[in-house]
Design a protein around this motif. Structure first.
Motif, PDB file in Angstrom:
ATOM      1  N   SER A  15       5.161   7.487   6.070  1.00  0.00           N
ATOM      2  CA  SER A  15       4.256   6.658   5.272  1.00  0.00           C
ATOM      3  C   SER A  15       4.881   6.263   3.942  1.00  0.00           C
ATOM      4  N   TYR A  19       5.282   2.431   2.686  1.00  0.00           N
ATOM      5  CA  TYR A  19       4.683   1.912   1.453  1.00  0.00           C
ATOM      6  C   TYR A  19       5.719   1.582   0.390  1.00  0.00           C
ATOM      7  N   LEU A  23       5.063  -2.368  -0.445  1.00  0.00           N
ATOM      8  CA  LEU A  23       4.450  -2.638  -1.744  1.00  0.00           C
ATOM      9  C   LEU A  23       5.430  -3.178  -2.788  1.00  0.00           C
ATOM     10  N   ASP A 111      -0.820   0.114   8.840  1.00  0.00           N
ATOM     11  CA  ASP A 111       0.240   1.047   8.468  1.00  0.00           C
ATOM     12  C   ASP A 111       0.491   2.032   9.615  1.00  0.00           C
TER      13      ASP A 111
END
Length: 125
Positions: A15, A19, A23, A111
Protein backbone atom coordinates in the motif's frame (compact mmCIF):
# COMPACT_ATOMS: atom_id res chain seq x y z
CA UNK A 1 -14.17 20.00 7.86
CA UNK A 2 -12.02 16.90 8.28
CA UNK A 3 -8.77 16.83 10.16
CA UNK A 4 -7.66 13.46 8.82
CA UNK A 5 -8.85 10.12 7.48
CA UNK A 6 -7.40 6.67 8.13
CA UNK A 7 -7.85 3.41 6.26
CA UNK A 8 -6.78 -0.08 7.23
CA UNK A 9 -4.42 -1.88 4.84
CA UNK A 10 -3.55 -5.56 4.71
CA UNK A 11 -0.01 -5.16 3.32
CA UNK A 12 1.75 -2.00 4.47
CA UNK A 13 4.66 -2.24 2.00
CA UNK A 14 2.35 -2.83 -0.98
CA UNK A 15 0.00 0.00 0.00
CA UNK A 16 2.85 2.39 0.76
CA UNK A 17 4.38 1.76 -2.68
CA UNK A 18 0.97 2.34 -4.29
CA UNK A 19 0.21 5.59 -2.45
CA UNK A 20 3.78 6.94 -2.74
CA UNK A 21 3.43 6.69 -6.53
CA UNK A 22 -0.25 7.58 -7.03
CA UNK A 23 -0.31 10.63 -4.75
CA UNK A 24 3.00 12.15 -5.89
CA UNK A 25 1.60 13.93 -8.99
CA UNK A 26 -1.08 15.45 -6.73
CA UNK A 27 1.61 17.05 -4.57
CA UNK A 28 0.88 14.69 -1.67
CA UNK A 29 3.85 12.92 -0.10
CA UNK A 30 4.62 10.59 2.76
CA UNK A 31 5.29 12.76 5.81
CA UNK A 32 5.24 10.13 8.53
CA UNK A 33 6.28 6.48 8.65
CA UNK A 34 6.16 4.92 12.07
CA UNK A 35 5.18 1.87 14.03
CA UNK A 36 1.48 2.66 13.98
CA UNK A 37 1.01 3.84 10.42
CA UNK A 38 2.02 5.88 7.40
CA UNK A 39 0.80 9.45 6.96
CA UNK A 40 0.48 11.49 3.76
CA UNK A 41 -0.15 15.16 3.19
CA UNK A 42 1.24 18.43 1.88
CA UNK A 43 2.29 20.16 5.10
CA UNK A 44 1.02 17.66 7.69
CA UNK A 45 -0.23 14.10 7.53
CA UNK A 46 -3.97 14.00 6.86
CA UNK A 47 -4.37 10.68 5.05
CA UNK A 48 -3.24 7.63 7.03
CA UNK A 49 -2.59 3.98 6.26
CA UNK A 50 -2.92 1.79 9.33
CA UNK A 51 -1.95 -1.89 9.39
CA UNK A 52 -5.05 -4.06 9.68
CA UNK A 53 -5.78 -7.76 9.73
CA UNK A 54 -9.31 -7.02 8.51
CA UNK A 55 -9.52 -3.93 6.28
CA UNK A 56 -12.97 -2.88 5.06
CA UNK A 57 -14.16 -5.51 2.59
CA UNK A 58 -14.20 -4.53 -1.06
CA UNK A 59 -17.67 -3.41 -2.06
CA UNK A 60 -17.90 -1.38 -5.29
CA UNK A 61 -21.62 -0.84 -4.69
CA UNK A 62 -21.06 0.86 -1.31
CA UNK A 63 -20.71 4.31 -2.84
CA UNK A 64 -17.76 5.05 -0.55
CA UNK A 65 -14.59 6.60 -1.96
CA UNK A 66 -11.83 9.03 -1.09
CA UNK A 67 -11.23 11.96 -3.41
CA UNK A 68 -8.04 14.02 -3.64
CA UNK A 69 -8.19 17.43 -5.30
CA UNK A 70 -5.45 18.69 -7.59
CA UNK A 71 -4.75 21.68 -9.81
CA UNK A 72 -4.41 20.16 -13.28
CA UNK A 73 -5.72 17.53 -15.66
CA UNK A 74 -2.15 16.35 -16.18
CA UNK A 75 -1.93 15.51 -12.48
CA UNK A 76 -5.20 13.54 -12.70
CA UNK A 77 -3.84 11.63 -15.68
CA UNK A 78 -0.50 10.92 -13.95
CA UNK A 79 -2.33 9.78 -10.79
CA UNK A 80 -4.35 7.29 -12.83
CA UNK A 81 -1.37 5.94 -14.79
CA UNK A 82 0.89 5.60 -11.75
CA UNK A 83 -1.85 4.00 -9.68
CA UNK A 84 -2.38 1.35 -12.36
CA UNK A 85 1.38 0.77 -12.63
CA UNK A 86 1.63 0.21 -8.86
CA UNK A 87 -1.07 -2.36 -8.21
CA UNK A 88 -4.27 -0.35 -8.62
CA UNK A 89 -7.25 -1.31 -10.77
CA UNK A 90 -8.99 1.02 -13.19
CA UNK A 91 -12.39 2.20 -11.96
CA UNK A 92 -12.91 5.05 -14.43
CA UNK A 93 -10.20 6.65 -16.55
CA UNK A 94 -9.42 10.35 -16.73
CA UNK A 95 -12.18 12.43 -18.24
CA UNK A 96 -14.87 15.07 -17.90
CA UNK A 97 -17.83 14.06 -15.75
CA UNK A 98 -20.45 16.76 -16.33
CA UNK A 99 -23.00 14.75 -14.36
CA UNK A 100 -21.11 15.74 -11.19
CA UNK A 101 -20.40 19.44 -11.87
CA UNK A 102 -19.35 21.71 -14.73
CA UNK A 103 -15.65 21.22 -15.51
CA UNK A 104 -15.36 18.16 -13.25
CA UNK A 105 -12.33 16.23 -14.57
CA UNK A 106 -11.51 13.08 -12.63
CA UNK A 107 -10.12 9.56 -12.62
CA UNK A 108 -10.96 6.64 -10.34
CA UNK A 109 -8.91 3.63 -9.26
CA UNK A 110 -9.20 0.91 -6.66
CA UNK A 111 -6.15 0.56 -4.44
CA UNK A 112 -4.60 -2.85 -3.63
CA UNK A 113 -7.14 -3.41 -0.81
CA UNK A 114 -10.08 -2.36 -2.99
CA UNK A 115 -10.67 1.15 -1.66
CA UNK A 116 -12.04 3.43 -4.37
CA UNK A 117 -9.74 6.43 -4.80
CA UNK A 118 -10.38 9.49 -6.99
CA UNK A 119 -8.36 12.48 -8.19
CA UNK A 120 -10.29 15.54 -9.39
CA UNK A 121 -9.61 18.99 -10.80
CA UNK A 122 -11.81 21.79 -12.04
CA UNK A 123 -8.97 23.25 -14.11
CA UNK A 124 -9.32 23.45 -17.90
CA UNK A 125 -5.60 22.61 -18.25
Amino acid sequence: MFDHISIGVSDRARSTAFYDAALKPLGITRLYDGEHGVGYGTTRAQFWLNPSTSPAPRNPASGCHICFRTDSRGAVQAFHALALNHGGEDDGGPGIRPQYAPGYYAAFVCDPDGYRIEAVTFSAE
